[in-house]
Design a protein around this motif. Structure first.
Motif, PDB file in Angstrom:
ATOM      1  N   ILE A   1       0.839  -1.193   0.000  1.00 47.87           N
ATOM      2  CA  ILE A   1       0.000   0.000   0.000  1.00 47.87           C
ATOM      3  C   ILE A   1       0.880   1.251   0.000  1.00 47.87           C
ATOM      4  O   ILE A   1       2.049   1.216   0.388  1.00 47.87           O
ATOM      5  CB  ILE A   1      -0.955   0.028   1.214  1.00 47.87           C
ATOM      6  CG1 ILE A   1      -0.157  -0.026   2.524  1.00 47.87           C
ATOM      7  CG2 ILE A   1      -1.947  -1.124   1.136  1.00 47.87           C
ATOM      8  CD1 ILE A   1      -1.008   0.115   3.766  1.00 47.87           C
ATOM      9  N   LYS A   2       0.316   2.366  -0.442  1.00 48.88           N
ATOM     10  CA  LYS A   2       1.025   3.642  -0.437  1.00 48.88           C
ATOM     11  C   LYS A   2       1.038   4.211   0.984  1.00 48.88           C
ATOM     12  O   LYS A   2       0.039   4.102   1.699  1.00 48.88           O
ATOM     13  CB  LYS A   2       0.337   4.633  -1.377  1.00 48.88           C
ATOM     14  CG  LYS A   2       0.274   4.171  -2.819  1.00 48.88           C
ATOM     15  CD  LYS A   2      -0.647   5.059  -3.637  1.00 48.88           C
ATOM     16  CE  LYS A   2      -0.842   4.498  -5.025  1.00 48.88           C
ATOM     17  NZ  LYS A   2      -1.865   5.236  -5.788  1.00 48.88           N
ATOM     18  N   TYR A   3       2.141   4.826   1.367  1.00 48.35           N
ATOM     19  CA  TYR A   3       2.200   5.439   2.690  1.00 48.35           C
ATOM     20  C   TYR A   3       1.401   6.739   2.749  1.00 48.35           C
ATOM     21  O   TYR A   3       1.098   7.252   3.822  1.00 48.35           O
ATOM     22  CB  TYR A   3       3.645   5.684   3.117  1.00 48.35           C
ATOM     23  CG  TYR A   3       4.405   6.681   2.288  1.00 48.35           C
ATOM     24  CD1 TYR A   3       4.309   8.055   2.531  1.00 48.35           C
ATOM     25  CD2 TYR A   3       5.223   6.263   1.243  1.00 48.35           C
ATOM     26  CE1 TYR A   3       4.992   8.976   1.759  1.00 48.35           C
ATOM     27  CE2 TYR A   3       5.918   7.179   0.465  1.00 48.35           C
ATOM     28  CZ  TYR A   3       5.809   8.523   0.730  1.00 48.35           C
ATOM     29  OH  TYR A   3       6.488   9.430  -0.046  1.00 48.35           O
ATOM     30  N   ASP A   4       1.033   7.265   1.560  1.00 53.32           N
ATOM     31  CA  ASP A   4       0.250   8.497   1.496  1.00 53.32           C
ATOM     32  C   ASP A   4      -0.752   8.354   0.350  1.00 53.32           C
ATOM     33  O   ASP A   4      -0.363   8.165  -0.802  1.00 53.32           O
ATOM     34  CB  ASP A   4       1.158   9.697   1.263  1.00 53.32           C
ATOM     35  CG  ASP A   4       0.416  11.032   1.325  1.00 53.32           C
ATOM     36  OD1 ASP A   4      -0.824  11.021   1.244  1.00 53.32           O
ATOM     37  OD2 ASP A   4       1.080  12.067   1.445  1.00 53.32           O
ATOM     38  N   ASP A   5      -2.037   8.449   0.660  1.00 48.97           N
ATOM     39  CA  ASP A   5      -3.089   8.281  -0.360  1.00 48.97           C
ATOM     40  C   ASP A   5      -3.046   9.368  -1.433  1.00 48.97           C
ATOM     41  O   ASP A   5      -3.646   9.218  -2.503  1.00 48.97           O
ATOM     42  CB  ASP A   5      -4.475   8.273   0.294  1.00 48.97           C
ATOM     43  CG  ASP A   5      -4.742   6.971   1.042  1.00 48.97           C
ATOM     44  OD1 ASP A   5      -4.097   5.961   0.706  1.00 48.97           O
ATOM     45  OD2 ASP A   5      -5.584   6.979   1.967  1.00 48.97           O
ATOM     46  N   LYS A   6      -2.357  10.467  -1.144  1.00 50.71           N
ATOM     47  CA  LYS A   6      -2.273  11.546  -2.123  1.00 50.71           C
ATOM     48  C   LYS A   6      -1.308  11.223  -3.264  1.00 50.71           C
ATOM     49  O   LYS A   6      -1.302  11.895  -4.297  1.00 50.71           O
ATOM     50  CB  LYS A   6      -1.843  12.840  -1.429  1.00 50.71           C
ATOM     51  CG  LYS A   6      -2.871  13.384  -0.445  1.00 50.71           C
ATOM     52  CD  LYS A   6      -2.366  14.645   0.229  1.00 50.71           C
ATOM     53  CE  LYS A   6      -3.375  15.167   1.245  1.00 50.71           C
ATOM     54  NZ  LYS A   6      -2.869  16.377   1.954  1.00 50.71           N
ATOM     55  N   ILE A   7      -0.488  10.218  -3.064  1.00 50.93           N
ATOM     56  CA  ILE A   7       0.483   9.834  -4.094  1.00 50.93           C
ATOM     57  C   ILE A   7      -0.262   9.215  -5.275  1.00 50.93           C
ATOM     58  O   ILE A   7      -1.026   8.266  -5.122  1.00 50.93           O
ATOM     59  CB  ILE A   7       1.511   8.834  -3.536  1.00 50.93           C
ATOM     60  CG1 ILE A   7       2.354   9.507  -2.446  1.00 50.93           C
ATOM     61  CG2 ILE A   7       2.408   8.308  -4.651  1.00 50.93           C
ATOM     62  CD1 ILE A   7       3.289   8.565  -1.733  1.00 50.93           C
ATOM     63  N   LYS A   8      -0.027   9.774  -6.436  1.00 54.28           N
ATOM     64  CA  LYS A   8      -0.657   9.249  -7.650  1.00 54.28           C
ATOM     65  C   LYS A   8       0.371   8.410  -8.406  1.00 54.28           C
ATOM     66  O   LYS A   8       1.094   8.896  -9.270  1.00 54.28           O
ATOM     67  CB  LYS A   8      -1.156  10.396  -8.539  1.00 54.28           C
ATOM     68  CG  LYS A   8      -2.127  11.352  -7.846  1.00 54.28           C
ATOM     69  CD  LYS A   8      -3.406  10.649  -7.427  1.00 54.28           C
ATOM     70  CE  LYS A   8      -4.392  11.618  -6.791  1.00 54.28           C
ATOM     71  NZ  LYS A   8      -5.613  10.947  -6.310  1.00 54.28           N
ATOM     72  N   ASP A   9       0.475   7.173  -8.047  1.00 57.04           N
ATOM     73  CA  ASP A   9       1.459   6.276  -8.651  1.00 57.04           C
ATOM     74  C   ASP A   9       0.832   4.899  -8.776  1.00 57.04           C
ATOM     75  O   ASP A   9       0.323   4.351  -7.786  1.00 57.04           O
ATOM     76  CB  ASP A   9       2.719   6.220  -7.780  1.00 57.04           C
ATOM     77  CG  ASP A   9       3.883   5.506  -8.459  1.00 57.04           C
ATOM     78  OD1 ASP A   9       3.636   4.528  -9.189  1.00 57.04           O
ATOM     79  OD2 ASP A   9       5.039   5.927  -8.253  1.00 57.04           O
ATOM     80  N   SER A  10       0.873   4.324  -9.974  1.00 54.52           N
ATOM     81  CA  SER A  10       0.213   3.036 -10.209  1.00 54.52           C
ATOM     82  C   SER A  10       1.103   1.840  -9.876  1.00 54.52           C
ATOM     83  O   SER A  10       0.719   0.696 -10.137  1.00 54.52           O
ATOM     84  CB  SER A  10      -0.247   2.952 -11.666  1.00 54.52           C
ATOM     85  OG  SER A  10       0.855   3.048 -12.545  1.00 54.52           O
ATOM     86  N   PHE A  11       2.267   2.085  -9.293  1.00 52.63           N
ATOM     87  CA  PHE A  11       3.194   0.989  -8.979  1.00 52.63           C
ATOM     88  C   PHE A  11       2.538  -0.102  -8.139  1.00 52.63           C
ATOM     89  O   PHE A  11       2.642  -1.291  -8.438  1.00 52.63           O
ATOM     90  CB  PHE A  11       4.433   1.539  -8.265  1.00 52.63           C
ATOM     91  CG  PHE A  11       5.349   0.472  -7.741  1.00 52.63           C
ATOM     92  CD1 PHE A  11       6.139  -0.267  -8.602  1.00 52.63           C
ATOM     93  CD2 PHE A  11       5.413   0.210  -6.372  1.00 52.63           C
ATOM     94  CE1 PHE A  11       6.981  -1.254  -8.118  1.00 52.63           C
ATOM     95  CE2 PHE A  11       6.253  -0.779  -5.882  1.00 52.63           C
ATOM     96  CZ  PHE A  11       7.045  -1.510  -6.752  1.00 52.63           C
ATOM     97  N   THR A  12       1.855   0.306  -7.060  1.00 48.87           N
ATOM     98  CA  THR A  12       1.253  -0.696  -6.182  1.00 48.87           C
ATOM     99  C   THR A  12       0.184  -1.521  -6.893  1.00 48.87           C
ATOM    100  O   THR A  12      -0.023  -2.694  -6.570  1.00 48.87           O
ATOM    101  CB  THR A  12       0.629  -0.021  -4.940  1.00 48.87           C
ATOM    102  OG1 THR A  12      -0.299   0.986  -5.365  1.00 48.87           O
ATOM    103  CG2 THR A  12       1.704   0.633  -4.094  1.00 48.87           C
ATOM    104  N   ASP A  13      -0.473  -0.928  -7.884  1.00 49.88           N
ATOM    105  CA  ASP A  13      -1.515  -1.649  -8.630  1.00 49.88           C
ATOM    106  C   ASP A  13      -0.936  -2.793  -9.454  1.00 49.88           C
ATOM    107  O   ASP A  13      -1.656  -3.732  -9.800  1.00 49.88           O
ATOM    108  CB  ASP A  13      -2.264  -0.690  -9.559  1.00 49.88           C
ATOM    109  CG  ASP A  13      -2.971   0.422  -8.802  1.00 49.88           C
ATOM    110  OD1 ASP A  13      -3.335   0.201  -7.638  1.00 49.88           O
ATOM    111  OD2 ASP A  13      -3.141   1.515  -9.377  1.00 49.88           O
ATOM    112  N   THR A  14       0.342  -2.692  -9.797  1.00 49.81           N
ATOM    113  CA  THR A  14       0.952  -3.738 -10.633  1.00 49.81           C
ATOM    114  C   THR A  14       1.270  -4.997  -9.844  1.00 49.81           C
ATOM    115  O   THR A  14       1.546  -6.043 -10.435  1.00 49.81           O
ATOM    116  CB  THR A  14       2.252  -3.224 -11.289  1.00 49.81           C
ATOM    117  OG1 THR A  14       3.235  -2.955 -10.279  1.00 49.81           O
ATOM    118  CG2 THR A  14       1.996  -1.974 -12.105  1.00 49.81           C
ATOM    119  N   ILE A  15       1.230  -4.911  -8.523  1.00 44.97           N
ATOM    120  CA  ILE A  15       1.609  -6.063  -7.699  1.00 44.97           C
ATOM    121  C   ILE A  15       0.400  -6.884  -7.266  1.00 44.97           C
ATOM    122  O   ILE A  15       0.386  -8.104  -7.357  1.00 44.97           O
ATOM    123  CB  ILE A  15       2.411  -5.590  -6.468  1.00 44.97           C
ATOM    124  CG1 ILE A  15       3.732  -4.984  -6.954  1.00 44.97           C
ATOM    125  CG2 ILE A  15       2.669  -6.748  -5.499  1.00 44.97           C
ATOM    126  CD1 ILE A  15       4.542  -4.322  -5.890  1.00 44.97           C
TER     127      ILE A  15
END
Length: 279
Positions: A10-24
Motif C-alpha cells: 500500500i502507499k504510505y500516502d493516499d495523495k500519491i498518484k502512482d500506479s506501482f502498487t496496482d501492478t503487484i
C-alpha cells in the motif's frame, strides 16, 4: 508499505498518484535477500511468476521484474530517478507519465506493449537501444529529452504523437513501415538522420524533421497531407517522392535549393531531382 495482514503493498500516502502498487496486487508470501547493491524483495503468489523488486542501499527502487501484469496505469514510478532495469513481459497498455522523472534507465523489456500514453520516459537520457516490436499507438513526448538513442525498432507503430524523440541527436536510421499518422515536431531537433522509411504514412503534421540537415533522399508514397515546416532547415535533400500528396503547409523545405515541393504539388510530379527553385 508491505501489509502482511491483507497481503498487499500500500502507499504510505493516499495523495500519491502512482500506479506501482496496482501492478503487484495481492500475494502469498514475501522474502528479502541481501545483494551487493542492496537487497532484493521477492513476492510470490500461486499460479504467478515471482515479482522481483531490487533496492539499493538507500532503499531506492533500481530494478523491477513483473511478468504477470498486463496494464500499467498513469504515473508509474513517475518520481523515481534511480531505476536502471525494468522488465514487463506481458504488459500491453501503458498509461501517461510512465517513469516520468527517470533519467537512468538503461534496460527496458516490453515485448508485448501495444499502446503507450503521453510522456513515456520523457526525461530519460540513458537509453541507447529500444525495441518495442508490437507497439501500435504512441502518445505525445515519447522519450522527449533523450539525445543518445541510436537504435529504435517500432515495426508495427501506426500512430505517433507530438514531439516524438524531440531532442534526439544520434539516431541516423529509422524505419517505421506501418506508421500512418505522425503528429507535430517528429524528430524535431535531429540533425543527423540519413535514412528514413515511411512507406505507409498518410498524414504528417507540422515540423516534420525540422532542423534535419543530412537527409538526401525521401520517399513518402502514400502521404496525402503534410503540415508546415516540413524539413525546414534541410538543404541537402536531392530526391523526393510524393506521388499522392494533396496538401503541403507553409515553409516546406524552405532553405533547400534542390527541390520546390510546391511545384511538385502544382504539377503533380511524383519525383523531382535537382529541381532549382523558380524564385
Amino acid at each position: 508499505i508491505l501489509d502482511m495482514i491483507d497481503k498487499k503493498i500500500i502507499k504510505y500516502d493516499d495523495k500519491i498518484k502512482d500506479s506501482f502498487t496496482d501492478t503487484i496486487g495481492k500475494f502469498d508470501k514475501v522474502r528479502v535477500e541481501k545483494r551487493e547493491y542492496g537487497k532484493e524483495i521477492i513476492i510470490s503468489s500461486e499460479q504467478k511468476e515471482d515479482i522481483i523488486i531490487k533496492l539499493d542501499k538507500n532503499n531506492n527502487i533500481i530494478g523491477y521484474i513483473n511478468n504477470n501484469v498486463e496494464t500499467i496505469g498513469d504515473n508509474f514510478l513517475c518520481e523515481n530517478k534511480k531505476l536502471v532495469e525494468l522488465k514487463f513481459e506481458k504488459v500491453e497498455n501503458i498509461g501517461d507519465y510512465f517513469l516520468y522523472k527517470n533519467q537512468n534507465l538503461a534496460t527496458l523489456t516490453l515485448p508485448n506493449a501495444q499502446n503507450i500514453g503521453n510522456e513515456f520516459l520523457s526525461n530519460n537520457t540513458e537509453l541507447t537501444t529500444l525495441s518495442l516490436p508490437n507497439v501500435k499507438n504512441i502518445g505525445n513526448d515519447f522519450l522527449y529529452c533523450n539525445k543518445n538513442l541510436i537504435t529504435l525498432s517500432l515495426p508495427n507503430a501506426r500512430n505517433i504523437g507530438d514531439n516524438f524523440l524531440f531532442e534526439n541527436q544520434n539516431l541516423t536510421i529509422l524505419s517505421l513501415p506501418n506508421a500512418e499518422n505522425i503528429e507535430d515536431l517528429f524528430l524535431y531537433n535531429n540533425r543527423v538522420l540519413t535514412t528514413l522509411t515511411l512507406p505507409n504514412a498518410i498524414n504528417i503534421r507540422d515540423g516534420f524533421l525540422c532542423n534535419n540537415k543530412e537527409l538526401t533522399t525521401l520517399s513518402l508514397p502514400n502521404a496525402k497531407n503534410i503540415g508546415s515546416l516540413f524539413l525546414y532547415e534541410n538543404q541537402n535533400l536531392a530526391t523526393l517522392s510524393l506521388p499522392n500528396v494533396e496538401h503541403i503547409g507553409r515553409y516546406a523545405l524552405k532553405y533547400n535549393l534542390n527541390i520546390n515541393v510546391y511545384d511538385m504539388l502544382n504539377n503533380k510530379n511524383s519525383e523531382i531531382k535537382k529541381l532549382k527553385k523558380s524564385y
